[in-house]
Design a protein around this motif. Structure first.
Motif, PDB file in Angstrom:
ATOM      1  N   ILE A   1      17.831  -5.006   2.950  1.00  0.00           N
ATOM      2  CA  ILE A   1      18.645  -6.011   3.633  1.00  0.00           C
ATOM      3  C   ILE A   1      18.339  -5.994   5.128  1.00  0.00           C
ATOM      4  CG2 ILE A   1      21.003  -6.746   4.191  1.00  0.00           C
ATOM      5  CD1 ILE A   1      21.897  -5.313   1.589  1.00  0.00           C
ATOM      6  N   VAL A   2      18.131  -7.192   5.684  1.00  0.00           N
ATOM      7  CA  VAL A   2      17.953  -7.348   7.140  1.00  0.00           C
ATOM      8  C   VAL A   2      19.104  -8.230   7.618  1.00  0.00           C
ATOM      9  CG1 VAL A   2      16.426  -8.050   9.012  1.00  0.00           C
ATOM     10  CG2 VAL A   2      15.443  -7.279   6.830  1.00  0.00           C
ATOM     11  N   GLU A   3      20.048  -7.614   8.328  1.00  0.00           N
ATOM     12  CA  GLU A   3      21.274  -8.304   8.753  1.00  0.00           C
ATOM     13  C   GLU A   3      21.827  -7.585   9.974  1.00  0.00           C
ATOM     14  OE1 GLU A   3      24.255 -10.306   9.586  1.00  0.00           O
ATOM     15  OE2 GLU A   3      23.400 -11.070   7.708  1.00  0.00           O
ATOM     16  N   ASP A   4      22.201  -8.345  11.012  1.00  0.00           N
ATOM     17  CA  ASP A   4      22.677  -7.724  12.249  1.00  0.00           C
ATOM     18  C   ASP A   4      24.164  -7.409  12.248  1.00  0.00           C
ATOM     19  OD1 ASP A   4      23.288 -10.433  12.344  1.00  0.00           O
ATOM     20  OD2 ASP A   4      22.952 -10.616  14.492  1.00  0.00           O
ATOM     21  N   ASP A   5      24.884  -7.818  11.221  1.00  0.00           N
ATOM     22  CA  ASP A   5      26.320  -7.553  11.112  1.00  0.00           C
ATOM     23  C   ASP A   5      26.544  -6.521  10.000  1.00  0.00           C
ATOM     24  OD1 ASP A   5      29.069  -7.581  10.639  1.00  0.00           O
ATOM     25  OD2 ASP A   5      29.245  -9.756  10.900  1.00  0.00           O
ATOM     26  N   ILE A   6      26.951  -5.316  10.382  1.00  0.00           N
ATOM     27  CA  ILE A   6      27.093  -4.221   9.415  1.00  0.00           C
ATOM     28  C   ILE A   6      28.123  -4.544   8.338  1.00  0.00           C
ATOM     29  CG2 ILE A   6      28.779  -2.920  10.772  1.00  0.00           C
ATOM     30  CD1 ILE A   6      25.927  -1.432   8.641  1.00  0.00           C
ATOM     31  N   SER A   7      29.135  -5.334   8.652  1.00  0.00           N
ATOM     32  CA  SER A   7      30.131  -5.684   7.628  1.00  0.00           C
ATOM     33  C   SER A   7      29.502  -6.560   6.535  1.00  0.00           C
ATOM     34  CB  SER A   7      31.350  -6.373   8.246  1.00  0.00           C
ATOM     35  OG  SER A   7      30.991  -7.587   8.861  1.00  0.00           O
ATOM     36  N   ILE A   8      28.587  -7.419   6.896  1.00  0.00           N
ATOM     37  CA  ILE A   8      27.884  -8.248   5.910  1.00  0.00           C
ATOM     38  C   ILE A   8      26.972  -7.364   5.055  1.00  0.00           C
ATOM     39  CG2 ILE A   8      26.257 -10.153   5.563  1.00  0.00           C
ATOM     40  CD1 ILE A   8      28.999 -11.042   6.613  1.00  0.00           C
ATOM     41  N   VAL A   9      26.327  -6.392   5.678  1.00  0.00           N
ATOM     42  CA  VAL A   9      25.484  -5.445   4.930  1.00  0.00           C
ATOM     43  C   VAL A   9      26.318  -4.751   3.866  1.00  0.00           C
ATOM     44  CG1 VAL A   9      24.139  -3.314   5.065  1.00  0.00           C
ATOM     45  CG2 VAL A   9      23.845  -5.071   6.823  1.00  0.00           C
ATOM     46  N   GLU A  10      27.490  -4.268   4.244  1.00  0.00           N
ATOM     47  CA  GLU A  10      28.362  -3.568   3.297  1.00  0.00           C
ATOM     48  C   GLU A  10      28.823  -4.488   2.166  1.00  0.00           C
ATOM     49  OE1 GLU A  10      28.759  -0.336   3.182  1.00  0.00           O
ATOM     50  OE2 GLU A  10      27.536  -0.143   4.984  1.00  0.00           O
ATOM     51  N   ILE A  11      29.137  -5.730   2.490  1.00  0.00           N
ATOM     52  CA  ILE A  11      29.552  -6.696   1.462  1.00  0.00           C
ATOM     53  C   ILE A  11      28.408  -6.950   0.491  1.00  0.00           C
ATOM     54  CG2 ILE A  11      30.144  -9.136   1.075  1.00  0.00           C
ATOM     55  CD1 ILE A  11      31.772  -8.930   3.744  1.00  0.00           C
ATOM     56  N   LEU A  12      27.200  -7.166   1.015  1.00  0.00           N
ATOM     57  CA  LEU A  12      26.040  -7.401   0.156  1.00  0.00           C
ATOM     58  C   LEU A  12      25.752  -6.190  -0.728  1.00  0.00           C
ATOM     59  CD1 LEU A  12      23.664  -9.244   2.650  1.00  0.00           C
ATOM     60  CD2 LEU A  12      24.772 -10.221   0.620  1.00  0.00           C
ATOM     61  N   LYS A  13      25.846  -5.000  -0.159  1.00  0.00           N
ATOM     62  CA  LYS A  13      25.622  -3.790  -0.949  1.00  0.00           C
ATOM     63  C   LYS A  13      26.616  -3.690  -2.100  1.00  0.00           C
ATOM     64  CE  LYS A  13      25.007   0.061   1.384  1.00  0.00           C
ATOM     65  NZ  LYS A  13      25.063   1.084   2.447  1.00  0.00           N
ATOM     66  N   LYS A  14      27.880  -4.017  -1.827  1.00  0.00           N
ATOM     67  CA  LYS A  14      28.910  -3.953  -2.864  1.00  0.00           C
ATOM     68  C   LYS A  14      28.649  -4.985  -3.959  1.00  0.00           C
ATOM     69  CE  LYS A  14      33.890  -3.884  -3.610  1.00  0.00           C
ATOM     70  NZ  LYS A  14      33.673  -3.346  -4.918  1.00  0.00           N
ATOM     71  N   ILE A  15      28.312  -6.211  -3.575  1.00  0.00           N
ATOM     72  CA  ILE A  15      28.028  -7.258  -4.553  1.00  0.00           C
ATOM     73  C   ILE A  15      26.846  -6.848  -5.433  1.00  0.00           C
ATOM     74  CG2 ILE A  15      27.132  -9.611  -4.841  1.00  0.00           C
ATOM     75  CD1 ILE A  15      28.785 -10.333  -2.289  1.00  0.00           C
ATOM     76  N   ILE A  16      25.788  -6.364  -4.817  1.00  0.00           N
ATOM     77  CA  ILE A  16      24.589  -5.961  -5.556  1.00  0.00           C
ATOM     78  C   ILE A  16      24.908  -4.826  -6.518  1.00  0.00           C
ATOM     79  CG2 ILE A  16      22.314  -4.879  -5.291  1.00  0.00           C
ATOM     80  CD1 ILE A  16      22.116  -6.564  -2.625  1.00  0.00           C
ATOM     81  N   SER A  17      25.665  -3.860  -6.061  1.00  0.00           N
ATOM     82  CA  SER A  17      26.032  -2.716  -6.895  1.00  0.00           C
ATOM     83  C   SER A  17      26.976  -3.115  -8.029  1.00  0.00           C
ATOM     84  CB  SER A  17      26.684  -1.643  -6.031  1.00  0.00           C
ATOM     85  OG  SER A  17      27.166  -0.592  -6.812  1.00  0.00           O
ATOM     86  N   ASP A  18      28.038  -3.839  -7.690  1.00  0.00           N
ATOM     87  CA  ASP A  18      29.052  -4.222  -8.685  1.00  0.00           C
ATOM     88  C   ASP A  18      28.477  -5.078  -9.806  1.00  0.00           C
ATOM     89  OD1 ASP A  18      30.910  -2.842  -7.216  1.00  0.00           O
ATOM     90  OD2 ASP A  18      31.983  -4.623  -6.484  1.00  0.00           O
ATOM     91  N   ARG A  19      27.506  -5.897  -9.481  1.00  0.00           N
ATOM     92  CA  ARG A  19      26.938  -6.810 -10.484  1.00  0.00           C
ATOM     93  C   ARG A  19      25.656  -6.281 -11.112  1.00  0.00           C
ATOM     94  NH1 ARG A  19      28.519 -12.406  -7.454  1.00  0.00           N
ATOM     95  NH2 ARG A  19      30.744 -12.046  -7.645  1.00  0.00           N
ATOM     96  N   GLY A  20      25.279  -5.068 -10.740  1.00  0.00           N
ATOM     97  CA  GLY A  20      24.089  -4.460 -11.327  1.00  0.00           C
ATOM     98  C   GLY A  20      22.809  -5.229 -11.049  1.00  0.00           C
ATOM     99  N   LEU A  21      22.703  -5.771  -9.847  1.00  0.00           N
ATOM    100  CA  LEU A  21      21.551  -6.600  -9.496  1.00  0.00           C
ATOM    101  C   LEU A  21      20.342  -5.813  -9.023  1.00  0.00           C
ATOM    102  CD1 LEU A  21      23.506  -9.432  -7.651  1.00  0.00           C
ATOM    103  CD2 LEU A  21      22.646  -9.427 -10.001  1.00  0.00           C
ATOM    104  N   GLY A  22      20.538  -4.543  -8.710  1.00  0.00           N
ATOM    105  CA  GLY A  22      19.436  -3.723  -8.229  1.00  0.00           C
ATOM    106  C   GLY A  22      19.944  -2.571  -7.396  1.00  0.00           C
TER     107      GLY A  22
END
Length: 57
Positions: free
Chosen positions: A5-26
Protein backbone atom coordinates in the motif's frame (compact mmCIF):
# COMPACT_ATOMS: atom_id res chain seq x y z
CA UNK A 1 -1.46 -12.59 -2.96
CA UNK A 2 1.04 -10.07 -1.59
CA UNK A 3 -0.21 -6.48 -1.46
CA UNK A 4 1.76 -3.27 -0.91
CA UNK A 5 0.00 0.00 0.00
CA UNK A 6 1.21 3.50 -0.92
CA UNK A 7 -0.84 6.05 1.05
CA UNK A 8 0.14 9.20 2.95
CA UNK A 9 -2.66 8.92 5.53
CA UNK A 10 -1.90 6.21 8.11
CA UNK A 11 -5.59 5.90 9.06
CA UNK A 12 -6.43 4.95 5.46
CA UNK A 13 -3.58 2.40 5.49
CA UNK A 14 -5.07 0.81 8.61
CA UNK A 15 -8.56 0.74 7.09
CA UNK A 16 -7.26 -0.89 3.90
CA UNK A 17 -5.29 -3.45 5.89
CA UNK A 18 -8.41 -4.36 7.88
CA UNK A 19 -10.58 -4.68 4.76
CA UNK A 20 -7.98 -6.85 3.03
CA UNK A 21 -7.56 -9.06 6.08
CA UNK A 22 -11.25 -9.37 6.99
CA UNK A 23 -12.23 -10.35 3.45
CA UNK A 24 -9.31 -12.69 2.88
CA UNK A 25 -8.12 -10.73 -0.15
CA UNK A 26 -4.42 -11.26 0.46
CA UNK A 27 -1.51 -10.38 2.68
CA UNK A 28 -0.40 -6.76 3.18
CA UNK A 29 3.36 -7.20 3.20
CA UNK A 30 4.20 -3.55 3.86
CA UNK A 31 3.20 0.04 3.17
CA UNK A 32 4.81 3.38 2.49
CA UNK A 33 3.66 6.87 3.42
CA UNK A 34 5.42 8.51 0.45
CA UNK A 35 6.23 7.70 -3.15
CA UNK A 36 10.01 7.91 -2.85
CA UNK A 37 10.25 5.23 -0.16
CA UNK A 38 7.59 3.18 -1.93
CA UNK A 39 9.76 2.69 -5.02
CA UNK A 40 12.60 1.17 -2.98
CA UNK A 41 10.28 -1.05 -0.92
CA UNK A 42 8.37 -2.27 -4.00
CA UNK A 43 11.66 -3.31 -5.60
CA UNK A 44 12.62 -5.11 -2.38
CA UNK A 45 9.32 -6.91 -1.66
CA UNK A 46 8.09 -7.51 -5.25
CA UNK A 47 4.37 -7.51 -4.36
CA UNK A 48 1.69 -8.94 -6.64
CA UNK A 49 -0.48 -5.83 -6.24
CA UNK A 50 0.33 -2.21 -5.33
CA UNK A 51 -2.51 -0.01 -4.09
CA UNK A 52 -1.58 3.63 -4.77
CA UNK A 53 -3.11 6.89 -3.53
CA UNK A 54 -3.70 8.85 -6.75
CA UNK A 55 -3.52 12.18 -4.90
CA UNK A 56 -0.21 11.43 -3.18
CA UNK A 57 1.93 14.59 -3.05
Amino acid sequence: MNIFIVEDDISIVEILKKIISDRGLGNVIDYSLNGKDAIDKIKEFLPNIVLVDLFLP
